[in-house]
Write a protein that holds these residues in place. Sequence first.
Motif, short mmCIF file in Angstrom:
data_model
loop_
_atom_site.label_atom_id
_atom_site.label_comp_id
_atom_site.label_asym_id
_atom_site.label_seq_id
_atom_site.Cartn_x
_atom_site.Cartn_y
_atom_site.Cartn_z
N GLY A 1 0.81 -1.21 0.00
CA GLY A 1 0.00 0.00 0.00
C GLY A 1 0.85 1.26 0.00
N ALA A 2 0.18 2.40 -0.19
CA ALA A 2 0.90 3.66 -0.33
C ALA A 2 1.69 4.02 0.92
CB ALA A 2 -0.09 4.78 -0.68
N VAL A 3 1.08 3.90 2.10
CA VAL A 3 1.78 4.27 3.33
C VAL A 3 2.94 3.32 3.59
CG1 VAL A 3 1.55 4.44 5.84
CG2 VAL A 3 -0.23 5.39 4.37
N ALA A 4 2.71 2.02 3.42
CA ALA A 4 3.78 1.05 3.64
C ALA A 4 4.91 1.26 2.65
CB ALA A 4 3.23 -0.37 3.53
N GLY A 5 4.57 1.57 1.41
CA GLY A 5 5.61 1.80 0.41
C GLY A 5 6.46 3.01 0.71
N GLN A 6 5.82 4.04 1.29
CA GLN A 6 6.55 5.27 1.57
C GLN A 6 7.37 5.19 2.84
OE1 GLN A 6 4.07 8.77 1.71
NE2 GLN A 6 5.81 10.15 1.52
N TYR A 7 6.87 4.47 3.86
CA TYR A 7 7.52 4.52 5.17
C TYR A 7 8.02 3.18 5.70
CZ TYR A 7 5.41 9.17 5.30
OH TYR A 7 5.05 10.46 5.01
N LEU A 8 7.56 2.07 5.14
CA LEU A 8 7.90 0.77 5.71
C LEU A 8 8.62 -0.15 4.74
CD1 LEU A 8 4.56 0.20 7.68
CD2 LEU A 8 6.76 0.99 8.58
N SER A 9 8.94 0.34 3.57
CA SER A 9 9.76 -0.39 2.62
C SER A 9 11.18 0.14 2.68
CB SER A 9 9.21 -0.24 1.20
OG SER A 9 10.16 -0.72 0.26
N ARG A 10 12.14 -0.76 2.80
CA ARG A 10 13.54 -0.35 2.88
C ARG A 10 14.02 0.34 1.61
NH1 ARG A 10 12.78 -4.66 6.02
NH2 ARG A 10 13.93 -4.84 7.98
N GLU A 11 13.27 0.22 0.55
CA GLU A 11 13.65 0.85 -0.72
C GLU A 11 13.26 2.32 -0.75
OE1 GLU A 11 11.77 -1.62 -3.60
OE2 GLU A 11 13.06 -3.35 -3.18
N SER A 12 12.52 2.80 0.25
CA SER A 12 12.09 4.18 0.29
C SER A 12 13.07 5.03 1.08
CB SER A 12 10.70 4.28 0.93
OG SER A 12 10.37 5.64 1.19
N PRO A 13 13.37 6.26 0.61
CA PRO A 13 14.25 7.14 1.40
C PRO A 13 13.63 7.57 2.73
CG PRO A 13 13.31 8.32 -0.48
CD PRO A 13 12.97 6.86 -0.66
N ARG A 14 12.32 7.38 2.90
CA ARG A 14 11.66 7.73 4.15
C ARG A 14 11.35 6.50 5.00
NH1 ARG A 14 7.37 12.63 2.83
NH2 ARG A 14 8.89 14.07 1.93
N TYR A 15 12.07 5.43 4.77
CA TYR A 15 11.86 4.19 5.54
C TYR A 15 11.99 4.46 7.04
CZ TYR A 15 12.77 -0.45 7.46
OH TYR A 15 12.73 -1.59 8.21
N CYS A 16 11.00 3.99 7.80
CA CYS A 16 10.96 4.26 9.24
C CYS A 16 10.73 2.97 10.03
CB CYS A 16 9.83 5.26 9.52
SG CYS A 16 10.02 6.18 11.05
N GLY A 17 10.96 1.82 9.40
CA GLY A 17 10.65 0.55 10.04
C GLY A 17 11.50 0.26 11.25
N ASP A 18 12.80 0.56 11.20
CA ASP A 18 13.65 0.29 12.36
C ASP A 18 13.24 1.16 13.55
OD1 ASP A 18 15.44 -1.62 11.09
OD2 ASP A 18 16.20 0.08 9.95
N ALA A 19 12.89 2.41 13.25
CA ALA A 19 12.44 3.31 14.33
C ALA A 19 11.15 2.80 14.95
CB ALA A 19 12.25 4.71 13.77
N TRP A 20 10.23 2.32 14.10
CA TRP A 20 8.97 1.79 14.63
C TRP A 20 9.23 0.57 15.52
CZ3 TRP A 20 6.37 -2.82 14.52
CH2 TRP A 20 5.05 -2.80 14.99
N LEU A 21 10.10 -0.31 15.08
CA LEU A 21 10.42 -1.49 15.89
C LEU A 21 11.05 -1.10 17.22
CD1 LEU A 21 11.88 -3.76 13.07
CD2 LEU A 21 9.82 -4.25 14.39
N PHE A 22 11.93 -0.12 17.19
CA PHE A 22 12.59 0.33 18.42
C PHE A 22 11.58 0.92 19.39
CE2 PHE A 22 14.68 3.63 20.95
CZ PHE A 22 15.71 2.91 21.51
N ARG A 23 10.69 1.79 18.89
CA ARG A 23 9.70 2.40 19.77
C ARG A 23 8.74 1.34 20.34
NH1 ARG A 23 12.07 7.20 20.91
NH2 ARG A 23 12.41 8.43 19.02
N THR A 24 8.38 0.39 19.51
CA THR A 24 7.49 -0.67 19.98
C THR A 24 8.15 -1.50 21.08
OG1 THR A 24 6.45 -0.80 17.79
CG2 THR A 24 6.13 -2.68 19.26
N GLN A 25 9.42 -1.82 20.89
CA GLN A 25 10.15 -2.56 21.92
C GLN A 25 10.22 -1.76 23.21
OE1 GLN A 25 14.35 -2.77 21.32
NE2 GLN A 25 14.69 -4.29 22.91
N ALA A 26 10.49 -0.46 23.10
CA ALA A 26 10.60 0.38 24.30
C ALA A 26 9.27 0.45 25.04
CB ALA A 26 11.07 1.77 23.91
N LEU A 27 8.18 0.62 24.32
CA LEU A 27 6.86 0.70 24.95
C LEU A 27 6.48 -0.61 25.61
CD1 LEU A 27 4.99 2.82 22.27
CD2 LEU A 27 5.53 3.53 24.61
#
Length: 350
Positions: free
Chosen positions: A91-117
């Motif tokens: 999807g559009a949001v996943a492609g923009q922020y959760l695909s490693r091929e995107s310059p705006r990839y934020c997946g590692d940050a999301w995983l880190f915040r989830t682990q912290a919470l």
Amino acid sequence: MSRHPPADARHPLQPFWDISQAAVQADALRLALELQLFELLAEPLSAAEAAARLQLHPANTAHLLELLWSMRLLERQGADAAPGQWRYGTGAVAGQYLSRESPRYCGDAWLFRTQALRHFGDQLGEQVRSGRARIAPNLAGTGANWQAAARLQIAQEQRAATVAAALALVRRLPEFTGAERLLDLGGGPGLVAIALAEANPALGGEVFDLPETASVAQENIERAGLAGRLRGRGGDLSRDALGEGYDLIWCSSVLHFIPDPHATLCRIFAALRPGGVLVCVQAEIPPSPDAALAVLPYYLSMRMLGRHVTRAGELYQALERAGFGGLETVREVPFPMAPVTAVIGRRSAS
């Protein structure tokens, strides 16, 4: 008169049932990132094809993909076909922020915040009972951990959200086009300062943060070709000199960690030249329960650790007490994890 609720009414417990289900959604997203599904499904595949490519259980892969589709992370093609023939694409949001091929990839940050919470949630009972809890070594605020976060998670969040929010706030300032000296306080990897300097060719200045983190900012500044205008400077915001004569100071999500915010705001005021402007961006607790719910879960850990999280209006009052005038408030600025409040304050030109 019927006492029964309408058939389409939500049960009063539904919001709390939703909380339980959210944990499954988080695990589904974590697994999708682990499997690199959003890269794989850049070209739509059936569940069977995706399972074969990744050597997964076919039927359970289909169930996972359908859940991710319901979360609007995937798009589904072939609505009129049999379920086994549906094809899933990123999807559009996943492609923009959760695909490693995107310059705006934020997946590692999301995983880190989830682990912290989740770690904090596991410690919540101990925090409430005794006021003490164990902080995981990789979550503790050491210089090395801040440096690692600046290189990865914070950099991802700045690219995905903070830079755009900063540009939107600063471009509304009449002072921005004439600004020449910038101080980015607690700027982490420095991507906000870089974006502001790119938006205003006359702007130069410093990214001030812990020495380990400032070195990451310096690397990014050099990579951006801006070493002639910007530099990273290491120090302690609570006690080290900030400099003086700045036209613009950007300070976001920093005052939470300062022992004496009033003293720091007074030092920031003194660092501005007459006519200079501060953009101070922090989370505040709104007065309504619905708005507060967007903020409190993330900032509960900070509050229990004794960090400063102000209530709505208190940041404005703090700037006013420190001498700032021409104050403006912008609420619900879209920032990583939770919306924040921006208070813009000025040092009088006279």
